[in-house]
Motif scaffolding. Structure first.
Motif, PDB file in Angstrom:
ATOM      1  N   PHE A 111       0.822  -1.220   0.000  1.00  5.95           N
ATOM      2  CA  PHE A 111       0.000   0.000   0.000  1.00  5.95           C
ATOM      3  C   PHE A 111       0.856   1.270   0.000  1.00  5.95           C
ATOM      4  O   PHE A 111       0.626   2.178  -0.796  1.00  5.95           O
ATOM      5  CB  PHE A 111      -0.946  -0.014   1.205  1.00  5.95           C
ATOM      6  N   ASN A 112       1.863   1.313   0.910  1.00  7.66           N
ATOM      7  CA  ASN A 112       2.617   2.560   1.073  1.00  7.66           C
ATOM      8  C   ASN A 112       3.254   3.038  -0.220  1.00  7.66           C
ATOM      9  O   ASN A 112       3.369   4.228  -0.460  1.00  7.66           O
ATOM     10  CB  ASN A 112       3.696   2.401   2.158  1.00  7.66           C
ATOM     11  N   THR A 113       3.691   2.112  -1.054  1.00 10.73           N
ATOM     12  CA  THR A 113       4.312   2.507  -2.325  1.00 10.73           C
ATOM     13  C   THR A 113       3.270   2.687  -3.422  1.00 10.73           C
ATOM     14  O   THR A 113       3.293   3.672  -4.164  1.00 10.73           O
ATOM     15  CB  THR A 113       5.326   1.414  -2.780  1.00 10.73           C
ATOM     16  N   ASN A 114       2.361   1.755  -3.530  1.00 15.07           N
ATOM     17  CA  ASN A 114       1.485   1.751  -4.706  1.00 15.07           C
ATOM     18  C   ASN A 114       0.317   2.733  -4.625  1.00 15.07           C
ATOM     19  O   ASN A 114      -0.221   3.143  -5.651  1.00 15.07           O
ATOM     20  CB  ASN A 114       0.959   0.331  -4.964  1.00 15.07           C
ATOM     21  N   ALA A 115      -0.071   3.122  -3.388  1.00 22.61           N
ATOM     22  CA  ALA A 115      -1.223   4.026  -3.267  1.00 22.61           C
ATOM     23  C   ALA A 115      -0.964   5.334  -4.010  1.00 22.61           C
ATOM     24  O   ALA A 115      -1.814   5.809  -4.769  1.00 22.61           O
ATOM     25  CB  ALA A 115      -1.506   4.306  -1.784  1.00 22.61           C
ATOM     26  N   SER A 116       0.238   5.907  -3.813  1.00 18.30           N
ATOM     27  CA  SER A 116       0.476   7.203  -4.463  1.00 18.30           C
ATOM     28  C   SER A 116       0.702   7.036  -5.961  1.00 18.30           C
ATOM     29  O   SER A 116       0.365   7.920  -6.754  1.00 18.30           O
ATOM     30  CB  SER A 116       1.633   7.951  -3.796  1.00 18.30           C
ATOM     31  N   ILE A 117       1.259   5.887  -6.368  1.00 15.63           N
ATOM     32  CA  ILE A 117       1.434   5.643  -7.816  1.00 15.63           C
ATOM     33  C   ILE A 117       0.064   5.625  -8.501  1.00 15.63           C
ATOM     34  O   ILE A 117      -0.174   6.312  -9.498  1.00 15.63           O
ATOM     35  CB  ILE A 117       2.183   4.302  -8.061  1.00 15.63           C
ATOM     36  N   VAL A 118      -0.863   4.862  -7.916  1.00 15.63           N
ATOM     37  CA  VAL A 118      -2.201   4.756  -8.524  1.00 15.63           C
ATOM     38  C   VAL A 118      -2.934   6.097  -8.444  1.00 15.63           C
ATOM     39  O   VAL A 118      -3.590   6.520  -9.402  1.00 15.63           O
ATOM     40  CB  VAL A 118      -3.019   3.614  -7.876  1.00 15.63           C
ATOM     41  N   ARG A 119      -2.793   6.786  -7.307  1.00 14.30           N
ATOM     42  CA  ARG A 119      -3.451   8.104  -7.176  1.00 14.30           C
ATOM     43  C   ARG A 119      -3.007   9.041  -8.305  1.00 14.30           C
ATOM     44  O   ARG A 119      -3.832   9.674  -8.968  1.00 14.30           O
ATOM     45  CB  ARG A 119      -3.095   8.731  -5.819  1.00 14.30           C
ATOM     46  N   ASP A 120      -1.694   9.084  -8.559  1.00 17.15           N
ATOM     47  CA  ASP A 120      -1.196  10.034  -9.551  1.00 17.15           C
ATOM     48  C   ASP A 120      -1.573   9.618 -10.983  1.00 17.15           C
ATOM     49  O   ASP A 120      -1.879  10.462 -11.814  1.00 17.15           O
ATOM     50  CB  ASP A 120       0.326  10.193  -9.401  1.00 17.15           C
ATOM     51  N   LEU A 121      -1.573   8.321 -11.237  1.00 17.24           N
ATOM     52  CA  LEU A 121      -1.992   7.869 -12.572  1.00 17.24           C
ATOM     53  C   LEU A 121      -3.493   8.139 -12.764  1.00 17.24           C
ATOM     54  O   LEU A 121      -3.932   8.546 -13.846  1.00 17.24           O
ATOM     55  CB  LEU A 121      -1.669   6.384 -12.759  1.00 17.24           C
ATOM     56  N   ALA A 122      -4.259   7.936 -11.689  1.00 16.90           N
ATOM     57  CA  ALA A 122      -5.709   8.184 -11.776  1.00 16.90           C
ATOM     58  C   ALA A 122      -5.990   9.655 -12.086  1.00 16.90           C
ATOM     59  O   ALA A 122      -6.899   9.974 -12.854  1.00 16.90           O
ATOM     60  CB  ALA A 122      -6.388   7.771 -10.469  1.00 16.90           C
ATOM     61  N   LYS A 123      -5.182  10.542 -11.501  1.00 18.41           N
ATOM     62  CA  LYS A 123      -5.356  11.976 -11.790  1.00 18.41           C
ATOM     63  C   LYS A 123      -5.186  12.260 -13.261  1.00 18.41           C
ATOM     64  O   LYS A 123      -5.963  12.994 -13.870  1.00 18.41           O
ATOM     65  CB  LYS A 123      -4.291  12.788 -11.039  1.00 18.41           C
ATOM     66  N   ALA A 124      -4.164  11.658 -13.839  1.00 17.53           N
ATOM     67  CA  ALA A 124      -3.908  11.885 -15.265  1.00 17.53           C
ATOM     68  C   ALA A 124      -5.062  11.352 -16.112  1.00 17.53           C
ATOM     69  O   ALA A 124      -5.480  11.980 -17.085  1.00 17.53           O
ATOM     70  CB  ALA A 124      -2.591  11.211 -15.669  1.00 17.53           C
ATOM     71  N   VAL A 125      -5.600  10.190 -15.712  1.00 20.63           N
ATOM     72  CA  VAL A 125      -6.723   9.623 -16.472  1.00 20.63           C
ATOM     73  C   VAL A 125      -7.951  10.532 -16.304  1.00 20.63           C
ATOM     74  O   VAL A 125      -8.661  10.823 -17.272  1.00 20.63           O
ATOM     75  CB  VAL A 125      -7.038   8.180 -16.007  1.00 20.63           C
ATOM     76  N   ALA A 126      -8.175  11.016 -15.075  1.00 19.87           N
ATOM     77  CA  ALA A 126      -9.335  11.896 -14.829  1.00 19.87           C
ATOM     78  C   ALA A 126      -9.243  13.145 -15.693  1.00 19.87           C
ATOM     79  O   ALA A 126     -10.245  13.632 -16.208  1.00 19.87           O
ATOM     80  CB  ALA A 126      -9.387  12.283 -13.351  1.00 19.87           C
ATOM     81  N   GLU A 127      -8.031  13.643 -15.874  1.00 16.51           N
ATOM     82  CA  GLU A 127      -7.877  14.889 -16.629  1.00 16.51           C
ATOM     83  C   GLU A 127      -7.887  14.667 -18.137  1.00 16.51           C
ATOM     84  O   GLU A 127      -8.447  15.452 -18.877  1.00 16.51           O
ATOM     85  CB  GLU A 127      -6.569  15.591 -16.216  1.00 16.51           C
ATOM     86  N   SER A 128      -7.278  13.571 -18.610  1.00 16.80           N
ATOM     87  CA  SER A 128      -7.099  13.430 -20.063  1.00 16.80           C
ATOM     88  C   SER A 128      -7.942  12.339 -20.705  1.00 16.80           C
ATOM     89  O   SER A 128      -8.048  12.297 -21.931  1.00 16.80           O
ATOM     90  CB  SER A 128      -5.616  13.146 -20.371  1.00 16.80           C
ATOM     91  N   ALA A 129      -8.526  11.433 -19.911  1.00 17.15           N
ATOM     92  CA  ALA A 129      -9.338  10.357 -20.508  1.00 17.15           C
ATOM     93  C   ALA A 129     -10.467   9.970 -19.551  1.00 17.15           C
ATOM     94  O   ALA A 129     -10.615   8.808 -19.181  1.00 17.15           O
ATOM     95  CB  ALA A 129      -8.453   9.151 -20.817  1.00 17.15           C
ATOM     96  N   PRO A 130     -11.275  10.962 -19.139  1.00 16.56           N
ATOM     97  CA  PRO A 130     -12.269  10.678 -18.090  1.00 16.56           C
ATOM     98  C   PRO A 130     -13.312   9.647 -18.504  1.00 16.56           C
ATOM     99  O   PRO A 130     -13.988   9.099 -17.647  1.00 16.56           O
ATOM    100  CB  PRO A 130     -12.908  12.048 -17.831  1.00 16.56           C
ATOM    101  N   GLU A 131     -13.439   9.382 -19.808  1.00 16.71           N
ATOM    102  CA  GLU A 131     -14.464   8.417 -20.232  1.00 16.71           C
ATOM    103  C   GLU A 131     -13.923   7.010 -20.428  1.00 16.71           C
ATOM    104  O   GLU A 131     -14.680   6.085 -20.745  1.00 16.71           O
ATOM    105  CB  GLU A 131     -15.111   8.906 -21.524  1.00 16.71           C
ATOM    106  N   ALA A 132     -12.630   6.842 -20.243  1.00 12.58           N
ATOM    107  CA  ALA A 132     -12.031   5.513 -20.480  1.00 12.58           C
ATOM    108  C   ALA A 132     -12.520   4.497 -19.458  1.00 12.58           C
ATOM    109  O   ALA A 132     -12.876   4.855 -18.331  1.00 12.58           O
ATOM    110  CB  ALA A 132     -10.506   5.630 -20.394  1.00 12.58           C
ATOM    111  N   LYS A 133     -12.553   3.240 -19.874  1.00 11.11           N
ATOM    112  CA  LYS A 133     -12.760   2.166 -18.904  1.00 11.11           C
ATOM    113  C   LYS A 133     -11.394   1.907 -18.266  1.00 11.11           C
ATOM    114  O   LYS A 133     -10.412   1.634 -18.982  1.00 11.11           O
ATOM    115  CB  LYS A 133     -13.235   0.875 -19.576  1.00 11.11           C
ATOM    116  N   VAL A 134     -11.337   2.003 -16.936  1.00 15.69           N
ATOM    117  CA  VAL A 134     -10.056   1.899 -16.237  1.00 15.69           C
ATOM    118  C   VAL A 134      -9.992   0.552 -15.534  1.00 15.69           C
ATOM    119  O   VAL A 134     -10.855   0.224 -14.713  1.00 15.69           O
ATOM    120  CB  VAL A 134      -9.919   3.052 -15.212  1.00 15.69           C
ATOM    121  N   LEU A 135      -8.960  -0.224 -15.861  1.00 15.66           N
ATOM    122  CA  LEU A 135      -8.814  -1.578 -15.316  1.00 15.66           C
ATOM    123  C   LEU A 135      -7.585  -1.596 -14.410  1.00 15.66           C
ATOM    124  O   LEU A 135      -6.440  -1.542 -14.882  1.00 15.66           O
ATOM    125  CB  LEU A 135      -8.639  -2.594 -16.465  1.00 15.66           C
TER     126      LEU A 135
END
Ligand SMILES: NC(=O)C1=CN([C@@H]2O[C@H](COP(=O)(O)OP(=O)(O)OC[C@H]3O[C@@H](n4cnc5c(N)ncnc54)[C@H](O)[C@@H]3O)[C@@H](O)[C@H]2O)C=CC1
Ligand SMILES: O=C([O-])CC(=O)C(=O)O
Length: 336
Positions: free
Chosen positions: A110-134
């Motif tokens: 968790f300690n390492t991957n939580a921030s990795i996923v958070r930051d990638l999710a931000k990019a998806v929210a901003e540039s591909a909000p309609e994508a199916k995210v797996l």
């Protein structure tokens, strides 16, 4: 005039749906590379975008020589690289993050991957909000809620398009059962519900052709802790990568089949689910029918026997904590 515009609209949507861009974030990792290979071999994919903090363009150059129709582009973590990788994607697969070593639980990541996923999710929210995210990155029970919180904060959360990938649990279950019962794994369709770690993984053998297996503690445990077998065998070099690539590719293929109009496509997935919301558990993995917009219908769990009910009770205790941990992480660490 009206007919013409209708035809035009239909033509446009057919084209849009036929152009299926898939982005893989964490593409040069142990899962990322074989998963990207399987996506390159998938004729439904027209554009493949490969992003990693290191090595994305190299993996892309290699795969781009394979003589299938899709284009392959690699992206580095430049200021525009991640946004360009996900822009226009129908499906974004996220296997970025560290894997387990022997002695660790998925929650230890968790300690390492939580921030990795958070930051990638931000990019998806901003540039591909309609994508199916797996989401493949562990601990899935927490990284999916993290992604949801990031989307909610940006006003783009759509519960139909966010999936935690739990396909490997049913892949394993059917294989393990076939070993015990001496059958063809292709004929074994085992329902697995809950989450994706240890006791949160609940196989429902009573709903299969082998209800006797619900009292077989060995096979129940093997399905719940199958990931540990690989972690131990790899002895410090990581966790399941090749079987996970197969499972992730199967899930992405199912999402694309549904996007492209196929009916009756059903896969297990860890999604925003009504099943245990009354107990404060917002995400749960069960059979999900997929449609063009992502989740079309969440199947109920169905009948379970007393052994399975005990497993479910234990599952819910851990699952609730795992989900809450992800939600609180984003509340106290919103990032930039
Ligand atoms: N959902 C599931 O059923 C399964 C999940 N996993 C999980 O998948 C994750 C990846 O596993 P592996 O591929 O074996 O690990 P790996 O270490 O081989 O690859 C991870 C990749 O992610 C990249 N990466 C790290 N931070 C990144 C960032 N901010 N942006 C983009 N890329 C980044 C790394 O450079 C590396 O190439 C782990 O968390 C593992 O626990 C593994 C197996 C099954
Ligand atoms: O066990 C792990 O850490 C990786 C994983 O999620 C799996 O193989 O199911």
């Amino acid at each position: 005039m009206m007919l013409a515009s209708k035809i035009q609209r239909r033509a446009f949507s057919a084209t849009a749906r036929d152009l299926s861009k898939v982005a893989v974030l964490g593409a040069s990792g142990g899962i990322g590379q074989p998963l990207s290979l399987l996506m390159k071999l998938n004729p439904r994919v027209t554009d493949l975008a490969l992003y990693d903090i290191r090595g994305g363009p190299g993996v892309a150059a290699d795969l781009s020589h394979i003589n299938t129709k899709s284009t392959v582009t690699g992206y580095d973590p430049t200021p525009t690289g991640l946004a360009a990788a996900v822009k226009g994607a129908e499906v974004v697969l996220i296997p970025a993050g560290v894997p387990r070593k022997p002695g660790m639980t998925r929650d230890d990541l968790f300690n390492t991957n939580a921030s990795i996923v958070r930051d990638l999710a931000k990019a998806v929210a901003e540039s591909a909000p309609e994508a199916k995210v797996l989401i493949i990155s562990n601990p899935v029970n927490s990284t999916v809620p993290i992604c949801a919180e990031v989307f909610k904060a940006r006003g783009v959360y759509n519960p139909k398009t966010l999936f935690g990938v739990t396909t490997l649990d049913v892949v394993r279950a059917s294989r393990f059962v076939s070993e015990v019962k001496k059958t063809d794994p292709a004929d074994e369709n085992i329902t697995v519900v809950g989450g994706h770690s240890g006791v949160t993984i609940v196989p429902l053998f009573s709903q299969s052709k082998h209800p006797d297996l619900t009292s077989n503690a060995d096979i129940v445990k093997r399905v719940q802790f199958g990931g540990d077998e690989v972690v131990q065998a790899k002895d410090g070099a990581g966790s399941a990568t090749l079987s996970m690539a197969m499972a992730g590719a199967r899930m992405a293929e199912s999402v694309l089949r549904a996007v492209q109009g196929e009916k009756g496509v059903v896969e297990p997935a860890f999604v925003d689910s009504p099943i245990y919301k009354d107990q404060g558990i917002d995400f749960f993995s069960s059979k999900v029918e997929l449609g063009p917009e992502g989740v079309a219908k969440i199947h109920p769990i169905g009948q379970v026997d007393a052994n399975e009910q005990k497993l479910l009770d234990a599952c819910l205790v851990d699952l609730k904590k795992n989900i809450e941990k992800g939600v609180s992480f984003v509340a106290s660490n919103p990032g930039n």
